[in-house]
Design a protein around this motif. Structure first.
Motif, PDB file in Angstrom:
ATOM      1  N   ARG A 276      24.283  57.571  56.717  1.00 54.20           N
ATOM      2  CA  ARG A 276      25.563  58.173  57.083  1.00 54.20           C
ATOM      3  C   ARG A 276      25.390  59.646  57.425  1.00 54.20           C
ATOM      4  NH1 ARG A 276      30.038  60.180  53.895  1.00 54.20           N
ATOM      5  NH2 ARG A 276      28.792  59.795  52.010  1.00 54.20           N
ATOM      6  N   PRO A 277      25.967  60.112  58.549  1.00 53.05           N
ATOM      7  CA  PRO A 277      25.918  61.545  58.855  1.00 53.05           C
ATOM      8  C   PRO A 277      26.827  62.311  57.893  1.00 53.05           C
ATOM      9  CG  PRO A 277      27.303  60.418  60.450  1.00 53.05           C
ATOM     10  CD  PRO A 277      26.693  59.347  59.593  1.00 53.05           C
ATOM     11  N   LEU A 278      26.302  63.396  57.334  1.00 51.55           N
ATOM     12  CA  LEU A 278      27.054  64.146  56.326  1.00 51.55           C
ATOM     13  C   LEU A 278      27.532  65.497  56.845  1.00 51.55           C
ATOM     14  CD1 LEU A 278      24.690  63.381  53.314  1.00 51.55           C
ATOM     15  CD2 LEU A 278      26.777  62.154  53.980  1.00 51.55           C
ATOM     16  N   LEU A 279      26.625  66.268  57.424  1.00 50.32           N
ATOM     17  CA  LEU A 279      27.015  67.575  57.948  1.00 50.32           C
ATOM     18  C   LEU A 279      26.073  67.981  59.060  1.00 50.32           C
ATOM     19  CD1 LEU A 279      25.407  70.495  56.470  1.00 50.32           C
ATOM     20  CD2 LEU A 279      25.642  68.677  54.779  1.00 50.32           C
ATOM     21  N   ALA A 280      26.527  68.936  59.872  1.00 50.35           N
ATOM     22  CA  ALA A 280      25.727  69.402  60.996  1.00 50.35           C
ATOM     23  C   ALA A 280      26.025  70.866  61.266  1.00 50.35           C
ATOM     24  CB  ALA A 280      26.026  68.569  62.247  1.00 50.35           C
ATOM     25  N   THR A 281      25.068  71.540  61.880  1.00 50.20           N
ATOM     26  CA  THR A 281      25.283  72.891  62.387  1.00 50.20           C
ATOM     27  C   THR A 281      24.870  72.922  63.853  1.00 50.20           C
ATOM     28  OG1 THR A 281      23.082  73.593  61.631  1.00 50.20           O
ATOM     29  CG2 THR A 281      24.944  74.009  60.166  1.00 50.20           C
ATOM     30  N   CYS A 282      25.614  73.675  64.637  1.00 48.73           N
ATOM     31  CA  CYS A 282      25.402  73.723  66.087  1.00 48.73           C
ATOM     32  C   CYS A 282      25.574  75.169  66.536  1.00 48.73           C
ATOM     33  CB  CYS A 282      26.416  72.805  66.776  1.00 48.73           C
ATOM     34  SG  CYS A 282      26.379  72.865  68.574  1.00 48.73           S
ATOM     35  N   HIS A 283      24.465  75.826  66.840  1.00 50.23           N
ATOM     36  CA  HIS A 283      24.507  77.247  67.160  1.00 50.23           C
ATOM     37  C   HIS A 283      23.951  77.495  68.563  1.00 50.23           C
ATOM     38  CE1 HIS A 283      24.340  78.435  62.607  1.00 50.23           C
ATOM     39  NE2 HIS A 283      25.430  77.780  62.942  1.00 50.23           N
ATOM     40  N   THR A 284      24.758  78.116  69.407  1.00 55.12           N
ATOM     41  CA  THR A 284      24.306  78.626  70.701  1.00 55.12           C
ATOM     42  C   THR A 284      24.447  80.134  70.638  1.00 55.12           C
ATOM     43  OG1 THR A 284      25.061  76.629  71.833  1.00 55.12           O
ATOM     44  CG2 THR A 284      24.648  78.573  73.192  1.00 55.12           C
ATOM     45  N   GLN A 285      23.352  80.816  70.380  1.00 56.48           N
ATOM     46  CA  GLN A 285      23.375  82.268  70.230  1.00 56.48           C
ATOM     47  C   GLN A 285      22.499  82.859  71.334  1.00 56.48           C
ATOM     48  OE1 GLN A 285      22.756  81.531  65.771  1.00 56.48           O
ATOM     49  NE2 GLN A 285      23.683  83.568  65.787  1.00 56.48           N
TER      50      GLN A 285
ATOM     51  N   VAL B 265      30.181  75.193  64.315  1.00 56.21           N
ATOM     52  CA  VAL B 265      29.804  75.435  65.706  1.00 56.21           C
ATOM     53  C   VAL B 265      29.930  76.934  65.979  1.00 56.21           C
ATOM     54  CG1 VAL B 265      30.369  74.994  68.124  1.00 56.21           C
ATOM     55  CG2 VAL B 265      30.556  73.141  66.441  1.00 56.21           C
ATOM     56  N   VAL B 266      28.858  77.547  66.467  1.00 54.07           N
ATOM     57  CA  VAL B 266      28.851  78.981  66.806  1.00 54.07           C
ATOM     58  C   VAL B 266      28.460  79.127  68.269  1.00 54.07           C
ATOM     59  CG1 VAL B 266      27.793  81.231  66.359  1.00 54.07           C
ATOM     60  CG2 VAL B 266      28.248  79.665  64.454  1.00 54.07           C
ATOM     61  N   ASN B 267      29.224  79.934  69.007  1.00 55.77           N
ATOM     62  CA  ASN B 267      28.935  80.225  70.413  1.00 55.77           C
ATOM     63  C   ASN B 267      28.952  81.737  70.609  1.00 55.77           C
ATOM     64  OD1 ASN B 267      29.298  77.309  71.266  1.00 55.77           O
ATOM     65  ND2 ASN B 267      31.359  77.755  70.526  1.00 55.77           N
ATOM     66  N   SER B 268      27.854  82.296  71.101  1.00 58.39           N
ATOM     67  CA  SER B 268      27.753  83.751  71.231  1.00 58.39           C
ATOM     68  C   SER B 268      27.005  84.134  72.490  1.00 58.39           C
ATOM     69  CB  SER B 268      27.020  84.329  70.010  1.00 58.39           C
ATOM     70  OG  SER B 268      26.598  85.663  70.237  1.00 58.39           O
ATOM     71  N   VAL B 269      27.391  85.267  73.085  1.00 57.35           N
ATOM     72  CA  VAL B 269      26.592  85.890  74.146  1.00 57.35           C
ATOM     73  C   VAL B 269      26.138  87.287  73.730  1.00 57.35           C
ATOM     74  CG1 VAL B 269      27.482  84.583  76.106  1.00 57.35           C
ATOM     75  CG2 VAL B 269      28.745  86.607  75.298  1.00 57.35           C
ATOM     76  N   LEU B 270      26.086  87.525  72.407  1.00 61.36           N
ATOM     77  CA  LEU B 270      25.765  88.851  71.885  1.00 61.36           C
ATOM     78  C   LEU B 270      24.477  88.878  71.080  1.00 61.36           C
ATOM     79  CD1 LEU B 270      29.303  89.844  70.523  1.00 61.36           C
ATOM     80  CD2 LEU B 270      28.355  90.235  72.797  1.00 61.36           C
ATOM     81  N   SER B 271      23.690  87.822  71.102  1.00 65.31           N
ATOM     82  CA  SER B 271      22.592  87.650  70.145  1.00 65.31           C
ATOM     83  C   SER B 271      21.237  87.939  70.794  1.00 65.31           C
ATOM     84  CB  SER B 271      22.620  86.217  69.620  1.00 65.31           C
ATOM     85  OG  SER B 271      23.905  85.907  69.088  1.00 65.31           O
ATOM     86  N   PRO B 272      20.618  89.090  70.478  1.00 65.32           N
ATOM     87  CA  PRO B 272      19.350  89.446  71.110  1.00 65.32           C
ATOM     88  C   PRO B 272      18.231  88.418  70.900  1.00 65.32           C
ATOM     89  CG  PRO B 272      20.339  91.379  70.119  1.00 65.32           C
ATOM     90  CD  PRO B 272      21.165  90.208  69.673  1.00 65.32           C
ATOM     91  N   ARG B 273      18.138  87.819  69.711  1.00 66.25           N
ATOM     92  CA  ARG B 273      17.189  86.709  69.550  1.00 66.25           C
ATOM     93  C   ARG B 273      17.902  85.438  69.964  1.00 66.25           C
ATOM     94  NH1 ARG B 273      14.979  82.491  66.818  1.00 66.25           N
ATOM     95  NH2 ARG B 273      16.574  82.301  65.195  1.00 66.25           N
ATOM     96  N   GLN B 274      17.635  85.021  71.179  1.00 70.54           N
ATOM     97  CA  GLN B 274      18.373  83.888  71.729  1.00 70.54           C
ATOM     98  C   GLN B 274      17.828  82.563  71.191  1.00 70.54           C
ATOM     99  OE1 GLN B 274      20.009  84.444  75.898  1.00 70.54           O
ATOM    100  NE2 GLN B 274      17.962  85.306  76.131  1.00 70.54           N
ATOM    101  N   THR B 275      18.745  81.667  70.867  1.00 68.00           N
ATOM    102  CA  THR B 275      18.346  80.360  70.380  1.00 68.00           C
ATOM    103  C   THR B 275      19.471  79.357  70.569  1.00 68.00           C
ATOM    104  OG1 THR B 275      17.474  79.132  68.470  1.00 68.00           O
ATOM    105  CG2 THR B 275      19.126  80.808  68.021  1.00 68.00           C
ATOM    106  N   SER B 276      19.085  78.106  70.717  1.00 66.11           N
ATOM    107  CA  SER B 276      20.020  76.983  70.693  1.00 66.11           C
ATOM    108  C   SER B 276      19.533  76.062  69.581  1.00 66.11           C
ATOM    109  CB  SER B 276      20.019  76.233  72.026  1.00 66.11           C
ATOM    110  OG  SER B 276      20.299  77.098  73.100  1.00 66.11           O
ATOM    111  N   GLU B 277      20.352  75.870  68.560  1.00 60.62           N
ATOM    112  CA  GLU B 277      19.920  75.124  67.386  1.00 60.62           C
ATOM    113  C   GLU B 277      20.931  74.043  67.028  1.00 60.62           C
ATOM    114  OE1 GLU B 277      19.304  77.770  64.116  1.00 60.62           O
ATOM    115  OE2 GLU B 277      17.989  79.106  65.223  1.00 60.62           O
TER     116      GLU B 277
END
Length: 362
Positions: free
Chosen positions: A146-155, A231-243
């Motif tokens: 069963r899926p319990l939790l997730a994190t989704c970051h576009t920084q 869910v996090v969406n940012s265009v301000l993050s110098p260390r860029q990542t999609s997680e």
């Protein structure tokens, strides 16, 4: 029986159009690029010469009138997606639309209604659904528990020069900030894995960029299956990542990349007693990237089978309703449930709905 070759065109020959042209070229003869169009006719000709395309036009209208097409790749700024998709449907040409497909939920519903009267279809380009890791994750859902939790970051990081392009950073031209134009790839993949969402609580702020839209948004999401996510969406993050991280009963599955992933970007951590999950994950390795070629192959497969190409308007609506709900929650301070944004809601008509709180700030 000989293989059919589909006739394709590209409308809008800016940066993302190159990924589309390369995907057509990589199709192994299943499709051919027969025409391109751009309001800058010189740029259209240069693009056509680069990819050995026989016809270049200065407008979509010219192209659609002159060519017999199976589909058209719409690679224009977002404000043009809806009128061009409607023109394609009227011409009986399937529209493959870059993200975001429309500026609002109301525009998407207009496309759905027009699609119902046409022999053609509309599909949104959300290519990360079709990478090998995403396909494997959905296929192994029963083994993961069963899926319990997730994190989704576009920084990501976008500076003032990026926003100097006139159509960027406004509600009228882009429909929103990183929630609409950047994070959509990651949380669309999240939704494709976890299924229907049920409730959103969010914030959206303008922290540092001199734009009309937000430059950061964050959301807490509850899904119909009981899973919860951030869910996090940012265009301000110098260390860029999609997680993306998914915690299931039997394993944690993670991917970290930037603009496209391969199998090397995924990790699986089994829960005690479920070590077999690791072997299941590694049973069918792939070296392919989650780019436009994989998505386009899925489009061609659907055409071969007489089916609607992915991502359908119904699929895209789930994602677009999520975006509208995120903005509605952020700008009203309320939780927003799936189905709550009806046709008469200001957040159905525009993603900023009743207005961003900073709109009158100097």
């Amino acid at each position: 029986m000989s293989q059919r070759t589909y006739r394709a065109a590209i409308i809008g020959t800016g940066g993302i159009a190159h990924a589309h042209a390369q995907a057509v070229q990589a199709s192994g003869g299943r499709a051919e690029l027969v025409a391109v169009a751009d309001v800058d006719a010189g740029r259209a000709r240069e693009f056509a010469a680069k990819y050995d395309v026989p016809h270049a036009y200065g407008s979509a209208e010219e192209l659609l009138a002159a060519q017999d097409l199976d589909f058209a790749h719409l690679c224009t700024p977002p404000a043009l997606h809806t009128p061009l998709a409607l023109a394609c449907l009227e011409a009986g040409v399937t529209a493959l639309v870059e993200k975001p497909p429309t500026l609002s939920l109301a525009e998407l519903d207009t496309l759905i209604e027009a699609e119902s009267r046409s022999t053609a279809r509309v599909a949104t380009v959300l290519q990360h659904r079709f990478g090998a890791g995403a396909l494997r994750l959905r296929r192994l859902a029963a083994d993961l528990g069963r899926p319990l939790l997730a994190t989704c970051h576009t920084q990501w990081y976008r500076d003032a020069a990026y926003y100097a392009v006139p159509w960027r950073g406004t509600w009228e031209s882009e429909g929103g900030g990183p929630t609409m134009g950047h994070g959509i790839h990651q949380f669309d993949l999240l939704l494709s894995v976890l299924g229907p969402w049920s409730e959103v609580t969010a914030v959206a702020v303008r922290q540092a960029r001199d734009v009309d839209t937000e430059d950061v948004s964050m959301a807490l999401v509850t899904f119909a299956n009981g899973a919860v996510a951030t869910v996090v969406n940012s265009v301000l993050s110098p260390r860029q990542t999609s997680e993306l991280r998914f915690d299931y009963e039997h394993a944690t599955v993670e991917v970290e990349h930037l603009y496209g992933y391969t199998d090397d970007d995924w990790t699986v951590t089994p829960a005690p007693g479920h070590e077999d999950v690791t072997a299941l994950w590694g049973a069918d390795p792939s070296s392919a990237s989650s780019g436009h070629s994989g998505w386009f192959a899925a489009v061609l497969d659907a055409f071969d089978q007489g089916q609607a190409p992915p991502v359908t308007t119904a699929d895209a609506r789930q994602t677009m309703e999520f975006i509208a709900a995120l903005y509605a929650s952020a700008f009203t301070g309320e939780r927003v449930r799936a189905g709550q944004i009806t046709a008469d809601s200001p957040f159905a008509l525009r993603m900023d709905g009743t207005g961003a709180p900073w709109r009158n700030q100097k």
